[in-house]
Design a protein around this motif. Structure first.
Motif, PDB file in Angstrom:
ATOM      1  N   LYS A   6       0.844  -1.200   0.000  1.00  0.00           N
ATOM      2  CA  LYS A   6       0.000   0.000   0.000  1.00  0.00           C
ATOM      3  C   LYS A   6       0.875   1.245   0.000  1.00  0.00           C
ATOM      4  O   LYS A   6       1.845   1.325   0.760  1.00  0.00           O
ATOM      5  CB  LYS A   6      -0.925  -0.011   1.226  1.00  0.00           C
ATOM      6  CG  LYS A   6      -1.838   1.208   1.332  1.00  0.00           C
ATOM      7  CD  LYS A   6      -1.329   2.208   2.336  1.00  0.00           C
ATOM      8  CE  LYS A   6      -2.073   3.522   2.304  1.00  0.00           C
ATOM      9  NZ  LYS A   6      -1.595   4.465   3.339  1.00  0.00           N
ATOM     10  N   GLY A   8       0.713   5.415   0.358  1.00  0.00           N
ATOM     11  CA  GLY A   8      -0.113   6.548   0.782  1.00  0.00           C
ATOM     12  C   GLY A   8       0.030   7.745  -0.145  1.00  0.00           C
ATOM     13  O   GLY A   8       0.856   7.748  -1.065  1.00  0.00           O
ATOM     14  N   GLY A   9      -0.777   8.769   0.138  1.00  0.00           N
ATOM     15  CA  GLY A   9      -0.867   9.945  -0.723  1.00  0.00           C
ATOM     16  C   GLY A   9       0.459  10.611  -1.055  1.00  0.00           C
ATOM     17  O   GLY A   9       0.719  10.936  -2.208  1.00  0.00           O
ATOM     18  N   THR A 172       4.984   4.474   3.412  1.00  0.00           N
ATOM     19  CA  THR A 172       4.534   5.827   3.723  1.00  0.00           C
ATOM     20  C   THR A 172       5.697   6.797   3.620  1.00  0.00           C
ATOM     21  O   THR A 172       6.715   6.476   2.977  1.00  0.00           O
ATOM     22  CB  THR A 172       3.841   5.848   5.116  1.00  0.00           C
ATOM     23  OG1 THR A 172       3.345   7.156   5.370  1.00  0.00           O
ATOM     24  CG2 THR A 172       4.763   5.409   6.238  1.00  0.00           C
ATOM     25  N   ASP A 173       5.563   7.986   4.232  1.00  0.00           N
ATOM     26  CA  ASP A 173       6.594   9.012   4.078  1.00  0.00           C
ATOM     27  C   ASP A 173       7.550   9.076   5.265  1.00  0.00           C
ATOM     28  O   ASP A 173       8.343   9.996   5.371  1.00  0.00           O
ATOM     29  CB  ASP A 173       5.953  10.382   3.802  1.00  0.00           C
ATOM     30  CG  ASP A 173       4.976  10.788   4.894  1.00  0.00           C
ATOM     31  OD1 ASP A 173       4.786  10.007   5.854  1.00  0.00           O
ATOM     32  OD2 ASP A 173       4.399  11.885   4.796  1.00  0.00           O
ATOM     33  N   VAL A 174       7.433   8.141   6.195  1.00  0.00           N
ATOM     34  CA  VAL A 174       8.428   8.016   7.269  1.00  0.00           C
ATOM     35  C   VAL A 174       8.897   6.555   7.270  1.00  0.00           C
ATOM     36  O   VAL A 174       8.264   5.705   6.653  1.00  0.00           O
ATOM     37  CB  VAL A 174       7.854   8.416   8.659  1.00  0.00           C
ATOM     38  CG1 VAL A 174       7.618   9.923   8.727  1.00  0.00           C
ATOM     39  CG2 VAL A 174       6.566   7.676   8.955  1.00  0.00           C
ATOM     40  N   GLY A 176       8.899   4.178   9.397  1.00  0.00           N
ATOM     41  CA  GLY A 176       8.233   3.145  10.175  1.00  0.00           C
ATOM     42  C   GLY A 176       7.414   3.776  11.273  1.00  0.00           C
ATOM     43  O   GLY A 176       7.074   4.965  11.196  1.00  0.00           O
ATOM     44  N   TYR A 178       7.326   5.167  14.957  1.00  0.00           N
ATOM     45  CA  TYR A 178       8.302   5.742  15.878  1.00  0.00           C
ATOM     46  C   TYR A 178       7.710   5.877  17.281  1.00  0.00           C
ATOM     47  O   TYR A 178       6.500   5.783  17.461  1.00  0.00           O
ATOM     48  CB  TYR A 178       8.720   7.135  15.380  1.00  0.00           C
ATOM     49  CG  TYR A 178       9.681   7.118  14.215  1.00  0.00           C
ATOM     50  CD1 TYR A 178       9.264   6.694  12.958  1.00  0.00           C
ATOM     51  CD2 TYR A 178      11.004   7.520  14.366  1.00  0.00           C
ATOM     52  CE1 TYR A 178      10.145   6.680  11.877  1.00  0.00           C
ATOM     53  CE2 TYR A 178      11.892   7.519  13.299  1.00  0.00           C
ATOM     54  CZ  TYR A 178      11.456   7.095  12.058  1.00  0.00           C
ATOM     55  OH  TYR A 178      12.325   7.085  11.006  1.00  0.00           O
ATOM     56  N   ASP A 181       5.556  11.028  16.914  1.00  0.00           N
ATOM     57  CA  ASP A 181       5.560  11.517  15.531  1.00  0.00           C
ATOM     58  C   ASP A 181       6.935  12.104  15.188  1.00  0.00           C
ATOM     59  O   ASP A 181       7.335  13.134  15.735  1.00  0.00           O
ATOM     60  CB  ASP A 181       4.467  12.595  15.377  1.00  0.00           C
ATOM     61  CG  ASP A 181       4.300  13.038  13.927  1.00  0.00           C
ATOM     62  OD1 ASP A 181       5.225  12.829  13.121  1.00  0.00           O
ATOM     63  OD2 ASP A 181       3.238  13.606  13.619  1.00  0.00           O
ATOM     64  N   PRO A 182       7.670  11.459  14.271  1.00  0.00           N
ATOM     65  CA  PRO A 182       9.042  11.929  13.986  1.00  0.00           C
ATOM     66  C   PRO A 182       9.088  13.328  13.376  1.00  0.00           C
ATOM     67  O   PRO A 182      10.130  13.969  13.374  1.00  0.00           O
ATOM     68  CB  PRO A 182       9.576  10.878  13.000  1.00  0.00           C
ATOM     69  CG  PRO A 182       8.368  10.233  12.414  1.00  0.00           C
ATOM     70  CD  PRO A 182       7.301  10.291  13.456  1.00  0.00           C
ATOM     71  N   ARG A 183       7.949  13.805  12.877  1.00  0.00           N
ATOM     72  CA  ARG A 183       7.934  15.168  12.325  1.00  0.00           C
ATOM     73  C   ARG A 183       7.805  16.214  13.419  1.00  0.00           C
ATOM     74  O   ARG A 183       8.082  17.390  13.193  1.00  0.00           O
ATOM     75  CB  ARG A 183       6.764  15.340  11.357  1.00  0.00           C
ATOM     76  CG  ARG A 183       6.899  14.450  10.166  1.00  0.00           C
ATOM     77  CD  ARG A 183       5.874  14.762   9.099  1.00  0.00           C
ATOM     78  NE  ARG A 183       5.961  13.736   8.088  1.00  0.00           N
ATOM     79  CZ  ARG A 183       6.956  13.655   7.211  1.00  0.00           C
ATOM     80  NH1 ARG A 183       7.914  14.570   7.183  1.00  0.00           N
ATOM     81  NH2 ARG A 183       7.000  12.667   6.346  1.00  0.00           N
ATOM     82  N   ALA A 207      -1.975   8.677  16.504  1.00  0.00           N
ATOM     83  CA  ALA A 207      -0.803   8.469  15.637  1.00  0.00           C
ATOM     84  C   ALA A 207      -1.321   8.065  14.262  1.00  0.00           C
ATOM     85  O   ALA A 207      -1.817   6.964  14.075  1.00  0.00           O
ATOM     86  CB  ALA A 207       0.102   7.381  16.203  1.00  0.00           C
ATOM     87  N   GLN A 208      -1.212   8.982  13.306  1.00  0.00           N
ATOM     88  CA  GLN A 208      -1.949   8.795  12.061  1.00  0.00           C
ATOM     89  C   GLN A 208      -1.261   7.809  11.103  1.00  0.00           C
ATOM     90  O   GLN A 208      -1.802   7.482  10.050  1.00  0.00           O
ATOM     91  CB  GLN A 208      -2.149  10.191  11.439  1.00  0.00           C
ATOM     92  CG  GLN A 208      -1.788  10.357  10.030  1.00  0.00           C
ATOM     93  CD  GLN A 208      -1.487  11.821   9.709  1.00  0.00           C
ATOM     94  OE1 GLN A 208      -0.924  12.599  10.475  1.00  0.00           O
ATOM     95  NE2 GLN A 208      -1.845  12.210   8.522  1.00  0.00           N
ATOM     96  N   VAL A 209      -0.106   7.304  11.496  1.00  0.00           N
ATOM     97  CA  VAL A 209       0.681   6.466  10.585  1.00  0.00           C
ATOM     98  C   VAL A 209      -0.075   5.227  10.096  1.00  0.00           C
ATOM     99  O   VAL A 209       0.119   4.784   8.967  1.00  0.00           O
ATOM    100  CB  VAL A 209       2.067   6.121  11.220  1.00  0.00           C
ATOM    101  CG1 VAL A 209       1.921   5.370  12.527  1.00  0.00           C
ATOM    102  CG2 VAL A 209       2.953   5.379  10.255  1.00  0.00           C
TER     103      VAL A 209
HETATM  104  P1  ADP Z   1       0.075   8.056   4.202  1.00  0.00           P
HETATM  105  O1  ADP Z   1      -0.338   9.166   3.294  1.00  0.00           O
HETATM  106  O2  ADP Z   1       1.248   7.282   3.693  1.00  0.00           O
HETATM  107  O3  ADP Z   1      -1.066   7.177   4.620  1.00  0.00           O
HETATM  108  P2  ADP Z   1      -0.087   9.434   6.743  1.00  0.00           P
HETATM  109  O4  ADP Z   1       0.125  10.902   6.655  1.00  0.00           O
HETATM  110  O5  ADP Z   1      -1.467   8.929   6.896  1.00  0.00           O
HETATM  111  O6  ADP Z   1       0.657   8.770   5.505  1.00  0.00           O
HETATM  112  O7  ADP Z   1       0.784   8.847   7.969  1.00  0.00           O
HETATM  113  C1  ADP Z   1       2.156   9.100   8.028  1.00  0.00           C
HETATM  114  C2  ADP Z   1       2.436  10.233   9.006  1.00  0.00           C
HETATM  115  O8  ADP Z   1       2.074   9.818  10.325  1.00  0.00           O
HETATM  116  C3  ADP Z   1       3.878  10.605   9.129  1.00  0.00           C
HETATM  117  O9  ADP Z   1       4.249  11.553   8.168  1.00  0.00           O
HETATM  118  C4  ADP Z   1       3.995  11.135  10.571  1.00  0.00           C
HETATM  119  O10 ADP Z   1       4.067  12.544  10.599  1.00  0.00           O
HETATM  120  C5  ADP Z   1       2.701  10.700  11.232  1.00  0.00           C
HETATM  121  N1  ADP Z   1       2.918  10.012  12.515  1.00  0.00           N
HETATM  122  C6  ADP Z   1       2.251  10.302  13.684  1.00  0.00           C
HETATM  123  N2  ADP Z   1       2.679   9.527  14.689  1.00  0.00           N
HETATM  124  C7  ADP Z   1       3.627   8.701  14.172  1.00  0.00           C
HETATM  125  C8  ADP Z   1       4.441   7.667  14.741  1.00  0.00           C
HETATM  126  N3  ADP Z   1       4.354   7.312  16.021  1.00  0.00           N
HETATM  127  N4  ADP Z   1       5.311   7.025  13.928  1.00  0.00           N
HETATM  128  C9  ADP Z   1       5.402   7.375  12.619  1.00  0.00           C
HETATM  129  N5  ADP Z   1       4.668   8.346  12.027  1.00  0.00           N
HETATM  130  C10 ADP Z   1       3.777   9.005  12.790  1.00  0.00           C
END
Ligand code: ADP
Ligand code: ASP
Ligand code: MG
Length: 402
Positions: A6, A8-9, A172-174, A176, A178, A181-183, A207-209
């Motif tokens: 999968k 993501g955007g 995704t854009d990170v 894994g 974490y 939120d690594p941002r 945590a939106q990951v």
């Molecule tokens: P996608 O478009 O790939 O579905 P999302 O924006 O939905 O991506 O999810 C990825 C984002 O989730 C990351 O850019 C990060 O900022 C955020 N995020 C929040 N908490 C965490 C966490 N614990 N570990 C990793 N990412 C996290």
């Protein structure tokens, strides 16, 4: 092996990113694997479509909104198919309708009922890469539905379960999952592994990951997930039943949810059944509540507060006000300037003093705690929204950066 991947955007946000992802897909396929790919809408497409809708009609029907939103994912699969075609690879793109992803009737937040794997299987047997539009399904009226924000994660897990895939990879854009939120938290550490239960709590607490429902589904069907970056080649995070870290780490991660509101029912009648009548009114409106507290006043009247999703706050007020006479209260107040900070970890069960460390971290920063809620593997605190990032950073330092 059968892989569900999968993206993501942000992973498919523009032509260059699409080419990058096509490379990842092609590599898996050319190694001799069967590959099913779930894509999200490009970049901020879904938000832009929502804005377009609002310009035309501030209160559109959910059916027509889903009709609009599903177009985002359809663009992504078609563009990706064209890219793979251009590379000379056999590929077919399919919508939720074409893969027979059936959902319940609720537009905007549909739940998956079943997935017919027949078409998918047929395409895989033809040795094609199969691209599937995420986030969408079809209900009993043969209308398109969407699964709720972040729903492509859930599409991917559902397909992996239905096809008995060997792997489900969420790119995704990170790199894994974490510890925070690594941002937002520069010192956040990538986790090698995390349990379904912990991931579910983190996802549900903001945590939106990963979408929380995708984690629920993965746990139910035993689909092991791997969260990894589409931009950097590095080992990601495995989401599974048991993790190596379970005993060693006291806590696993910290999440923040700012899209919450506190509803206070001021001066609820102090008599048996009041709490029931309040929560019954809210739950009959289809609203989930969390972190309930009841404070006894000296004059025999109580205030009762609970937390709801910010988008449900008005509806909760209305539901209560409609039943004001039956429940008996003075008035309702709503506070949207709050945030819920949650600390999650299976290690909590076997170590004492975790809560007091969390409170100490907040105290060090002079952050006032408005509400507290604990479970076996989670401690949540409601604080004012303006202190949220500072609170996460302080708790993170306490547990991970000493
Ligand atoms: P996608 O478009 O790939 O579905 P999302 O924006 O939905 O991506 O999810 C990825 C984002 O989730 C990351 O850019 C990060 O900022 C955020 N995020 C929040 N908490 C965490 C966490 N614990 N570990 C990793 N990412 C996290
Ligand atoms: N495009 C949808 C959203 O933005 C689904 C997803 O990205 O998973 O919520
Ligand atoms: Mg997402």
């Amino acid at each position: 092996m059968l892989f569900v991947q999968k993206f993501g955007g942000s992973s498919v946000a523009n032509a260059e990113r699409i080419r990058n992802v096509a490379g990842i897909i092609a590599e898996k396929f050319l190694e001799g694997n069967e590959v099913v790919v779930v894509l999200s809408a490009q970049g901020d497409t879904t938000d832009e479509l929502l804005e377009k809708a609002a310009e035309i009609n501030p209160d559109p029907s959910k059916r027509e909104l889903d009709m609009l939103l599903t177009t985002g994912e359809q663009q992504s699969i078609a563009l990706m198919a064209m890219c793979l075609e251009g590379m000379g690879l056999p590929v077919v793109s399919l919508t939720g309708w074409q893969v027979g992803l059936r959902t319940d009737a609720s537009y905007g937040a549909a739940r998956i009922r079943r997935v017919d794997t027949e078409r998918l299987r047929r395409e895989l047997d033809k040795k094609r890469i199969v691209l599937v539009a995420g986030f969408q399904g079809v209900n009993k009226f043969d209308d398109y539905t969407t699964l709720g924000r972040g729903g492509s994660d859930t599409t991917a897990v559902a397909l992996a379960a239905a096809l008995h895939a060997d792997r489900c990879q969420i790119f995704t854009d990170v790199e894994g999952v974490y510890t925070a939120d690594p941002r937002k938290v520069p010192g956040a550490r990538k986790l090698e592994e995390i349990t379904y239960d912990e991931m579910l709590e983190l996802a549900s607490m903001g945590a939106q990951v990963l979408m929380n429902r995708s984690v629920q589904l993965a746990r139910r069907y035993g689909v092991e997930l791997e969260v990894l970056s589409s931009l950097v080649r590095a080992p990601g995070t495995k989401v599974k039943e048991v993790s190596k870290n379970m005993e060693e780490m006291k806590i696993t991660g910290i999440a923040k949810d700012e899209k919450v509101a506190r509803v206070t029912v001021v001066q609820v009648a102090d008599r048996p059944g009041s709490a029931f009548r309040v929560l019954n009114a809210v739950s009959r409106a289809g609203i989930n509540v969390d972190m309930i507290i009841q404070a006894n006043g000296r004059d025999g009247a109580n205030d009762m507060s609970f937390v709801v999703a910010e988008t449900d706050a008005e509806a909760a007020c209305r539901a209560l006000e409609e039943r004001q006479a039956a429940i008996g209260f003075d008035h309702i107040s709503v506070d949207k300037d709050i945030a819920k900070i949650s600390v999650v970890g299976a290690g909590m069960m076997s170590s004492v003093g975790i809560a007091s460390l969390v409170f100490e971290a907040l105290n060090d920063e002079h952050i006032n705690i408005q509400m507290i809620n604990t479970s076996e593997i989670k401690i949540s605190c409601v604080i004012d929204a303006a202190s949220a990032d500072r609170a996460v950073a302080a708790i993170h330092r306490k547990f991970f950066e000493q």
